[in-house]
Every structure is written in structure tokens, then in C-alpha cells.
Write an enzyme that holds these catalytic residues in place. Structure first.
Site, PDB file in Angstrom:
ATOM      1  N   GLU A  79      -6.143  14.292   1.099  1.00 20.86           N
ATOM      2  CA  GLU A  79      -6.404  13.871   2.483  1.00 20.86           C
ATOM      3  C   GLU A  79      -7.750  14.385   2.987  1.00 20.86           C
ATOM      4  OE1 GLU A  79      -4.767  11.592   3.707  1.00 20.86           O
ATOM      5  OE2 GLU A  79      -2.995  11.627   2.417  1.00 20.86           O
TER       6      GLU A  79
ATOM      7  N   GLU B 211     -10.289   5.968  -1.068  1.00 16.99           N
ATOM      8  CA  GLU B 211      -9.231   6.418  -1.962  1.00 16.99           C
ATOM      9  C   GLU B 211      -9.827   7.069  -3.213  1.00 16.99           C
ATOM     10  OE1 GLU B 211      -6.273   6.792  -1.314  1.00 16.99           O
ATOM     11  OE2 GLU B 211      -5.806   5.415   0.318  1.00 16.99           O
TER      12      GLU B 211
ATOM     13  N   HIS C 258       4.694   1.539   2.846  1.00 16.28           N
ATOM     14  CA  HIS C 258       3.507   0.692   2.793  1.00 16.28           C
ATOM     15  C   HIS C 258       3.828  -0.796   2.980  1.00 16.28           C
ATOM     16  CE1 HIS C 258       2.268   4.410   0.885  1.00 16.28           C
ATOM     17  NE2 HIS C 258       1.008   4.046   0.974  1.00 16.28           N
TER      18      HIS C 258
END
Length: 538
Positions: A324, A352, A449
């Protein structure tokens, strides 16, 4: 036409920026509290943003400008990105209202959800702890089934949301939402699935070999259980998207009683990247009502970057925190002089990539010694096992991504189909995990998701792919003894070649400028496939 385009953006972008900030604040508040009032504020902020983008006159004007001859490349790029974003938004007020309601209801359901095991309410962390440590197969099965309870709650809403998204796609001239989303996110569907087939073919053998070895180790932990008797609850992750520590490498003991934030500060600081301000703004520990997931949020594209975690002192949460914060340093180091629409990452896959590049350090021997402070003798003894575990982790994740990507494409092709069966068809095909006998439940819907971050999972796989190319470029530079650890050049490389350009370039162009090549399948797979081949003596 440049002046007309500039005037259009000057009129429009401040409204966009205000709506983004309001939406981000509402999302942060809803995720950190789980309170109904913040969920309602999130729904209203989402509706407001969707209504703003639904203006047909504005969209038509933008479409005309996008096709015009624009000399300034930054103006052209802004128009392209804005068009792609607006095209993803419904224009029908009924669609806006229903889509905003469904999406926030799904998000809220996941934030508030707590599973129940043997009459006791448990958190996601507690379920993972059972799957990680408890050797009672019946309790493990109950915990695994409990982790899927949320699927029953949200499955119908996800199906309906998929139908609405498909209606929007049809209005825009696409066959379905999946194809539209890929196209407007600058990914060619045919090219993607050709690459996925190459990855599947290249990893079939190495994955099968390592999984066979892993399953043999796991089966020995249970009396009278043969490897072919393993079921989903025998793994340590509810979706088997992460590899259990089977190759004599259990890192958790090295992170007990450690302050993970301090290790993160040391990691990024060694690269010349500051994360202390980010951590001060963040929400890092679990509590009632708070989202059980983890994410990074750039609140305003002006420096207010935060992460949400639910830290526990173990290797998993160390990896998540590094991941993160990889997103966070990207957001925090984009050139602030860029126009608002370009003041962000080049593509979801590029952020990402940085996050995954950092998360990989959890298995890196140099990082374990120099940052985590683990003894050189222990690391030297375990180095071969660490490499093998890292290869297993990557192969497990790749095969999990294949499940999600293929399943989601079929979800949008037929939202009302037998998705419960289809899900396990793909799990068996790609993960080689047998479906539980007689199970009929929407286990697919337990993956957040699918409802709240649609058509996203290919970005994780592309991110891992690009991370390998970033790592190779740093390794080839010869600027330091390690591509990342205590390497100021790495921070400079990322800051100047990846972060500062923001979204001024197409993501493939950014990758080529940064590393000298476009996506390269062998560059991605070779370290992990070669490691598994070596482990098998091939």
C-alpha cells in the site's frame, strides 16, 4: 482548436476536482467508520459525480474536441483520459440512481460484514488466523465457509449491477461492459487474452510441480489425509490467492512484537522516499465498524495521500503495508505542476507494479537482513527455501488471477447464468483445487472486487509483469549492490521515470521509456519458472 480545448478544460476540470475530493472524503469516512450516515454521504457523492459526467451536451463537445487536431500533447492526453472516464458513466438518471445505490450497498455490506463461526462473530483477520494455524479440519472448514457468507448477501446486487453496466456498454456501442472497460482503460482484450494463454501454458507445468510438493507437505499435517483429499479450507487463504509457508519458511515469528510502520519507514527511507507523513494521515489498525481490507487513497492529488490497513505483527501484513505504501509514494511524487487530469498514475497497472515491487521484499534475503534485522545465519540457511517460496507465491497468484479475469469476463457475458458452477470450473481449471462436494453457493460474490472494483484484476497481473521489468532495469543499472534495498538510485529511478510523469503518457509508452522495452512475458516469468525448474532438478 488548442485554445477551444483549453477553455473547455478550464471550465470543466475544477468541477471534476471538487467532485473527486468530495467522493474520496465520503469513501474514507465510510470505510473507517462503517456508519450508515457516511455510507449515505458516499452514495450521494457518487451520484453527484455521475450526474456531472452525464451531461450529454458536454460529452458531445468533448467527443468533438477529442477528434480534432490538437497540437499540444498534454491537451490531447487530457481530452483522451477525460473522454474515457465520461464514456464509462451512465447518462440515464434511472441508471445513475440504481448503480450508485447498488455499489454503495455492496461496499457497505463488506465494510459491516463479520462472519460467524460456531456462533461467534469473527473478523477477516481471525478467519485467516484459523486457516493459518488451526489443525482441526472441521473448524477450518467452518471458518472457510463462514468467509463466504457475505457472498449470499451481495450476489444478487452484483448480478443486477452487471446488467446495468452492460446496458451502459450497449449504449456506447460495445458488446458488454467488460470489453468497454478494457478498451477505455487502454487495454486490448484480444491481446490481453492471448498473453494470458501464453502465461497459462508457460506456468502449467511449474505450477503443477510446486503445487504437488506443497500439497504433500500440507497433507502430512492432518491424520489420514492424502494430497488428493485437500480442499479449499486446507490452504491459508480463503481464495487460495496466496501461498502457504510450506518450504520451511515461516516468517511470522520474525515480525511478532515488531512495529511494522518502523520497518516500512526504513525500507522506503533507504530509497530516499519519505512515507512518515503518509503514515501520520493513515488509519492502520483494526476496530469495529472499519473496513477489513486495505487500500491507498489519494484524496486531492495535492499531497493528501493515505492508506487504510488492519495491521497485525505478521509477515502478511508487513507485505500489505509495503504494497500500500508503494501506491502511496507513487501518488505523493507525481509532478504537482501537471494539469489535474494528468496528476495521477499513468495507469492502474503501473501503480500496482510499484506496490507489488515493494511487497515482494518480504521474501528478499537482503531486505530481511538489512531492514528486518533477521540474522544472516538464519537467512543463509533459508535462502534456497526463500527463493522457492517466492516462486510458489508468484505462481499461486498468477493462477488465481487467471480465475478472476476469465470468470469476470463471463460474468458480463451472462450475468444471469450459473455463476456458482462456473466459478468452481475456473478454480479447478487454473488453480487445480477441487470444488467442495455438493456445494452450491455464490462463493464468487465473496470477492469484493466484482461489485466495487469491476474489471480490475488484469491490472494486478499486469502490475506483477511490469514490476519484474522495473526490477530488471534497476538490477541491470549496476548502481548498487541491491536493486531496491538501501539504494537511493532506485528511489530516483522510480521518482523520475515512473512517478513524476504522471499520466502524460500511455502506460505502454511509459514502460518503454523507463525500462527500454514494452511488456515482455519471459522477463516476467523467467525468475519464477526458472526457480521452480531448478528446484525440481530440471
Amino acid at each position: 482548436m488548442d485554445q477551444e480545448a483549453k477553455a473547455f478544460l478550464q471550465e470543466w476540470v475544477p468541477q471534476w476536482e471538487h467532485a473527486d475530493r468530495r467522493l474520496n472524503e465520503a469513501y474514507w469516512n465510510a470505510s473507517t467508520t462503517g456508519e450508515k450516515k457516511h455510507e449515505e454521504a458516499l452514495a450521494e457523492a457518487l451520484r453527484e459525480r455521475m450526474r456531472m459526467m452525464a451531461d450529454p451536451e458536454r460529452f458531445e463537445r468533448l467527443a468533438t474536441l477529442r477528434k480534432a487536431e490538437i497540437a499540444d500533447p498534454l491537451l490531447r492526453r487530457q481530452l483522451t483520459l477525460l473522454y474515457n472516464e465520461m464514456a464509462m458513466n451512465p447518462s440515464d438518471p434511472r441508471q445513475i440512481e440504481e448503480m450508485a445505490r447498488l455499489q454503495t450497498e455492496i461496499e457497505g455490506a463488506f465494510v459491516r460484514f463479520r462472519a460467524e463461526v460456531e456462533g461467534k462473530t469473527v473478523t477477516e483477520n481471525e478467519i485467516r488466523e484459523i486457516l493459518r494455524t488451526d489443525k482441526d479440519p472441521y473448524k477450518r472448514k467452518k471458518a472457510w465457509r463462514a468467509s463466504k457468507q457475505i457472498g449470499v448477501v451481495v450476489a444478487d446486487s452484483i448480478r443486477r449491477l452487471a446488467e446495468l453496466r452492460n446496458e451502459l456498454a450497449a449504449e456506447r456501442g460495445f458488446c458488454d461492459y467488460y470489453h468497454m472497460s478494457l478498451t477505455l482503460n487502454e487495454i486490448e482484450e484480444e491481446e490481453l487474452f492471448t498473453a494470458l494463454e501464453a502465461i497459462r501454458s508457460r506456468t502449467d507445468g511449474p505450477y503443477a510441480d510446486l503445487k504437488k510438493e506443497m500439497d504433500a507437505v500440507l497433507a502430512k499435517q492432518y491424520p489420514n489425509l492424502r494430497p488428493e483429499g485437500l480442499r479449499p479450507w486446507h490452504y491459508t487463504d480463503p481464495f487460495f490467492q496466496e501461498a502457504p509457508p510450506v518450504f520451511d519458511v515461516d516468517l511470522d515469528s520474525h515480525f511478532r512484537d515488531r512495529k511494522l510502520e518502523e520497518l516500512a519507514v526504513r525500507t522506503f527511507g533507504g530509497m530516499g522516499l519519505d512515507v512518515e507523513d503518509i503514515l501520520r494521515r493513515s488509519d492502520l489498525y483494526e476496530r469495529d465498524g472499519k473496513s477489513q481490507h486495505a487500500f491507498c487513497l489519494d484524496m486531492d492529488r495535492r499531497g493528501d495521500v493515505r492508506v487504510l490497513c488492519n495491521l497485525r505483527p505478521n509477515a502478511k501484513w508487513m507485505e500489505i503495508l509495503l504494497h500500500e505504501l508503494g501506491h502511496a509514494v507513487y501518488d505523493a511524487n507525481v509532478d504537482r505542476d501537471l494539469p489535474y487530469l494528468l496528476r495521477r498514475y499513468a495507469h492502474i497497472a503501473t501503480t500496482e507494479a510499484v506496490a507489488m515491487l515493494m511487497g515482494r521484499l518480504i521474501h528478499d534475503p537482503v531486505w530481511l537482513i538489512e531492514v528486518a534485522g533477521i540474522s544472516e545465519s538464519w537467512v543463509a540457511e533459508k535462502e534456497a527455501s526463500l527463493r522457492k517460496q517466492s516462486a510458489l507465491a508468484m505462481l499461486v497468484f498468477i493462477r488465481w488471477c487467471l480465475v478472476m479475469i476469465h470468470f469476470e469476463r463471463d460474468l458480463y457475458r451472462n450475468p444471469t447464468g450459473d455463476l456458482d458452477t462456473l466459478w468452481w470450473d475456473y478454480v479447478e481449471r487454473f488453480q487445480f483445487v477441487p470444488r467442495p462436494e455438493g456445494r452450491r453457493a455464490p462463493d464468487w460474490a465473496a470477492k469484493i472486487h466484482l461489485g466495487t472494483s469491476p474489471v480490475y484484476y488484469q491490472n494486478y497481473l499486469l502490475g506483477e509483469w511490469m514490476a519484474s521489468q522495473f526490477f530488471h532495469a534497476l538490477q541491470s543499472s549496476g548502481e548498487a549492490s541491491h536493486p531496491l534495498v538501501n539504494n537511493a538510485h532506485a528511489g530516483s529511478f522510480l521518482r523520475e521515470r515512473i512517478f513524476r510523469p504522471g499520466a502524460r503518457y500511455h502506460w505502454q509508452e511509459l514502460l518503454k521509456q523507463a525500462t527500454g522495452e514494452r511488456l515482455n512475458v519471459e522477463r516476467f516469468l523467467e525468475p519464477f519458472v526458472a526457480e521452480s525448474d531448478e528446484a525440481e532438478g530440471k
